[in-house]
Design a protein around this motif. Structure first.
Motif, PDB file in Angstrom:
ATOM      1  N   PRO A   2       0.645  -2.307 -17.870  1.00  0.00           N
ATOM      2  CA  PRO A   2       2.084  -2.636 -17.884  1.00  0.00           C
ATOM      3  C   PRO A   2       2.867  -2.042 -16.719  1.00  0.00           C
ATOM      4  O   PRO A   2       3.672  -2.727 -16.101  1.00  0.00           O
ATOM      5  CB  PRO A   2       2.560  -2.072 -19.223  1.00  0.00           C
ATOM      6  CG  PRO A   2       1.339  -1.927 -20.053  1.00  0.00           C
ATOM      7  CD  PRO A   2       0.222  -1.647 -19.114  1.00  0.00           C
ATOM      8  N   LYS A   3       2.631  -0.763 -16.413  1.00  0.00           N
ATOM      9  CA  LYS A   3       3.419  -0.106 -15.372  1.00  0.00           C
ATOM     10  C   LYS A   3       3.159  -0.709 -14.000  1.00  0.00           C
ATOM     11  O   LYS A   3       4.087  -0.869 -13.199  1.00  0.00           O
ATOM     12  CB  LYS A   3       3.113   1.395 -15.369  1.00  0.00           C
ATOM     13  CG  LYS A   3       3.657   2.138 -16.578  1.00  0.00           C
ATOM     14  CD  LYS A   3       3.435   3.632 -16.449  1.00  0.00           C
ATOM     15  CE  LYS A   3       4.033   4.373 -17.643  1.00  0.00           C
ATOM     16  NZ  LYS A   3       3.807   5.838 -17.555  1.00  0.00           N
ATOM     17  N   THR A   4       1.901  -1.032 -13.727  1.00  0.00           N
ATOM     18  CA  THR A   4       1.576  -1.631 -12.428  1.00  0.00           C
ATOM     19  C   THR A   4       2.248  -2.994 -12.276  1.00  0.00           C
ATOM     20  O   THR A   4       2.785  -3.322 -11.216  1.00  0.00           O
ATOM     21  CB  THR A   4       0.056  -1.781 -12.272  1.00  0.00           C
ATOM     22  OG1 THR A   4      -0.547  -0.496 -12.351  1.00  0.00           O
ATOM     23  CG2 THR A   4      -0.288  -2.421 -10.933  1.00  0.00           C
ATOM     24  N   SER A   5       2.234  -3.785 -13.344  1.00  0.00           N
ATOM     25  CA  SER A   5       2.877  -5.095 -13.287  1.00  0.00           C
ATOM     26  C   SER A   5       4.377  -4.957 -13.033  1.00  0.00           C
ATOM     27  O   SER A   5       4.960  -5.717 -12.249  1.00  0.00           O
ATOM     28  CB  SER A   5       2.629  -5.844 -14.593  1.00  0.00           C
ATOM     29  OG  SER A   5       3.152  -7.146 -14.527  1.00  0.00           O
ATOM     30  N   TYR A   6       4.991  -3.972 -13.682  1.00  0.00           N
ATOM     31  CA  TYR A   6       6.435  -3.734 -13.486  1.00  0.00           C
ATOM     32  C   TYR A   6       6.718  -3.248 -12.068  1.00  0.00           C
ATOM     33  O   TYR A   6       7.646  -3.733 -11.404  1.00  0.00           O
ATOM     34  CB  TYR A   6       6.917  -2.711 -14.509  1.00  0.00           C
ATOM     35  CG  TYR A   6       8.330  -2.243 -14.281  1.00  0.00           C
ATOM     36  CD1 TYR A   6       9.418  -3.037 -14.618  1.00  0.00           C
ATOM     37  CD2 TYR A   6       8.582  -1.001 -13.710  1.00  0.00           C
ATOM     38  CE1 TYR A   6      10.713  -2.622 -14.396  1.00  0.00           C
ATOM     39  CE2 TYR A   6       9.870  -0.562 -13.488  1.00  0.00           C
ATOM     40  CZ  TYR A   6      10.933  -1.376 -13.826  1.00  0.00           C
ATOM     41  OH  TYR A   6      12.217  -0.945 -13.596  1.00  0.00           O
ATOM     42  N   TYR A  66       0.812  -1.208   0.000  1.00  0.00           N
ATOM     43  CA  TYR A  66       0.000   0.000   0.000  1.00  0.00           C
ATOM     44  C   TYR A  66       0.853   1.269   0.000  1.00  0.00           C
ATOM     45  O   TYR A  66       0.369   2.350  -0.352  1.00  0.00           O
ATOM     46  CB  TYR A  66      -0.942   0.005   1.204  1.00  0.00           C
ATOM     47  CG  TYR A  66      -2.186  -0.830   0.993  1.00  0.00           C
ATOM     48  CD1 TYR A  66      -3.308  -0.304   0.358  1.00  0.00           C
ATOM     49  CD2 TYR A  66      -2.233  -2.153   1.412  1.00  0.00           C
ATOM     50  CE1 TYR A  66      -4.438  -1.076   0.155  1.00  0.00           C
ATOM     51  CE2 TYR A  66      -3.357  -2.929   1.214  1.00  0.00           C
ATOM     52  CZ  TYR A  66      -4.462  -2.384   0.582  1.00  0.00           C
ATOM     53  OH  TYR A  66      -5.576  -3.161   0.370  1.00  0.00           O
ATOM     54  N   LYS A  67       2.124   1.140   0.408  1.00  0.00           N
ATOM     55  CA  LYS A  67       3.027   2.295   0.361  1.00  0.00           C
ATOM     56  C   LYS A  67       3.459   2.613  -1.068  1.00  0.00           C
ATOM     57  O   LYS A  67       3.923   3.715  -1.351  1.00  0.00           O
ATOM     58  CB  LYS A  67       4.256   2.024   1.232  1.00  0.00           C
ATOM     59  CG  LYS A  67       3.929   1.774   2.696  1.00  0.00           C
ATOM     60  CD  LYS A  67       5.173   1.392   3.486  1.00  0.00           C
ATOM     61  CE  LYS A  67       4.832   1.056   4.931  1.00  0.00           C
ATOM     62  NZ  LYS A  67       6.029   0.640   5.712  1.00  0.00           N
ATOM     63  N   VAL A  68       3.325   1.633  -1.961  1.00  0.00           N
ATOM     64  CA  VAL A  68       3.712   1.804  -3.368  1.00  0.00           C
ATOM     65  C   VAL A  68       2.509   2.213  -4.206  1.00  0.00           C
ATOM     66  O   VAL A  68       2.563   3.172  -4.970  1.00  0.00           O
ATOM     67  CB  VAL A  68       4.346   0.505  -3.912  1.00  0.00           C
ATOM     68  CG1 VAL A  68       4.743   0.677  -5.375  1.00  0.00           C
ATOM     69  CG2 VAL A  68       5.554   0.110  -3.083  1.00  0.00           C
ATOM     70  N   PHE A  69       1.416   1.489  -4.064  1.00  0.00           N
ATOM     71  CA  PHE A  69       0.163   1.857  -4.740  1.00  0.00           C
ATOM     72  C   PHE A  69      -0.996   1.205  -4.007  1.00  0.00           C
ATOM     73  O   PHE A  69      -0.829   0.213  -3.286  1.00  0.00           O
ATOM     74  CB  PHE A  69       0.165   1.467  -6.222  1.00  0.00           C
ATOM     75  CG  PHE A  69       0.432   0.014  -6.490  1.00  0.00           C
ATOM     76  CD1 PHE A  69      -0.556  -0.944  -6.305  1.00  0.00           C
ATOM     77  CD2 PHE A  69       1.679  -0.406  -6.935  1.00  0.00           C
ATOM     78  CE1 PHE A  69      -0.309  -2.284  -6.553  1.00  0.00           C
ATOM     79  CE2 PHE A  69       1.926  -1.743  -7.192  1.00  0.00           C
ATOM     80  CZ  PHE A  69       0.927  -2.679  -6.990  1.00  0.00           C
TER      81      PHE A  69
END
Length: 371
Positions: free
Chosen positions: A150-154, A93-96
């Protein structure tokens, strides 16, 4: 007429079978190849290693994936369990915001999280989006992440690598930090004890104005021995003179007797000073000095040994430290991951075929019993 109805029933039955058989194909193909939201797949490979004290501790690829990693297999298993734990979800949760990033939208009612998802649902969903596998032969851990863009998976995959590094660092600290801290405290404690022992010895020498009471006592003992030797020599000389002189009160005899008496008196004084508390009191001084020197030597040896133990533990901690080596870096995917569509479609069809075959088999068995 009956034949016509019977033929019509058979046609309708075949039509229903064809529709029933075609419907799963049709619905599955619509969902998996039209309605279903895109998935994006990212993969990375890491390995947990322990530092080695041999000369072949290089990070070449053959050493990383070779048998040398077997000693770190237990740590890798711990890491594998940790990456699938609720703690990692909490740190995510600190990342997204997983609920926001994976929320349901569009016509795809299956993919993503609902607005009112519980914590258990979020955790189950989180575990489904990651796959952590460990090759027990090579020690390579493969991290796979799936997301709806794509960005979330990375970012998801990079986050798991960061969590792995933090876990390994914490593992190093938990094992060696307390031990090193204890040994360093012992070094400091023994250093203070050694300083006190040195000060006590120095204060004793200053108060007695003596660097070494044992040496001084030895000097005094040697002096007494010399005085006793002179006394014996004079006694021999006196006995010889008495045989030469008839008058035993002659000045020569009286002089020798006075010298002998003076020497005896001086020997008595020196011996008395050697042990008398009001004199030099070498006995007590020697005892106290021996205690202080023994204590100083003990604390000095203890201090040296504690330093050696701390240094050895420090070297061992370096040799036993774990570190994370990234074999394959995660990459931002350019194309969607199609495997899930093919796999899902084939899975649904396989389930339908198995169910259809099973039902047909059961109905056939029922008809055979009736006949």
């Amino acid at each position: 007429m009956k034949l016509f109805k019977k033929g019509q029933f058979k046609k309708n039955k075949k039509r229903l079978i064809i529709i029933a058989f075609s419907l799963p194909f049709f619905l599955s193909s619509i969902y998996f190849y039209s309605i279903g939201r895109n998935r994006y797949f990212v993969r990375s490979d890491i390995v947990v290693r322990k530092a080695s004290n041999n000369s072949q501790n290089s990070l070449d690829i053959s050493n990383i994936i070779g048998a040398g990693n077997q000693s770190s297999m237990e740590d890798a298993l711990f890491l594998q369990t940790y990456l699938e734990s609720p703690q990692v979800l909490k740190n995510l949760y600190k990342v997204f915001d997983i609920k926001k990033v994976f929320k349901k939208k569009g016509f795809d009612l299956y993919a993503g999280l609902s607005k009112n998802a519980s914590y258990e649902e979020k955790y189950d969903f989180f575990r489904k989006q990651i796959s952590i596998s460990l090759n027990e032969r090579s020690g390579i851990m493969r991290i796979r992440t799936i997301a709806l863009d794509p960005k979330t998976s990375y970012k998801f995959n990079s986050f798991l690598i960061d969590e792995s590094e933090k876990f390994i660092n914490n593992l190093n600290q938990s094992i060696f930090l307390e031990q090193l801290d204890f040994l360093n405290k012992q070094v400091l404690k023994n250093s203070i004890r050694l300083e006190k022992a040195n000060k006590d010895l120095s204060d004793f020498q200053k108060s007695n104005k003596s660097l070494d009471a044992i040496s001084e006592a030895q000097i005094t003992t040697n002096l007494i021995s010399e005085l006793e030797s002179q006394t014996v020599r004079l006694k021999v000389e006196l006995a010889a003179i008495k045989r030469q002189f008839v008058d035993q009160n002659s000045p020569e005899i009286i002089l020798l007797e006075d010298q002998i008496a003076e020497l005896k008196n001086q020997i008595f004084i020196e011996r008395d000073l050697l042990v008398n508390p009001e004199g030099k009191n070498f006995n007590e001084k020697i005892i106290n000095l021996s205690k202080l020197k023994a204590n100083q030597k003990f604390t000095n040896d203890l201090y040296i040994e504690s330093i050696k133990a701390a240094e050895k533990a420090s070297v061992d901690s370096i040799q036993q430290q774990r570190f994370l080596a990234i074999i394959t870096d995660p990459q931002i995917p350019e194309d969607e991951w199609m495997n899930w569509r093919h796999r899902g479609f084939l899975t649904v069809i396989s389930i339908f075929l198995i169910t259809f075959s099973l039902v047909k088999f059961i109905l056939g068995m029922a008809d055979s019993h009736k006949n």
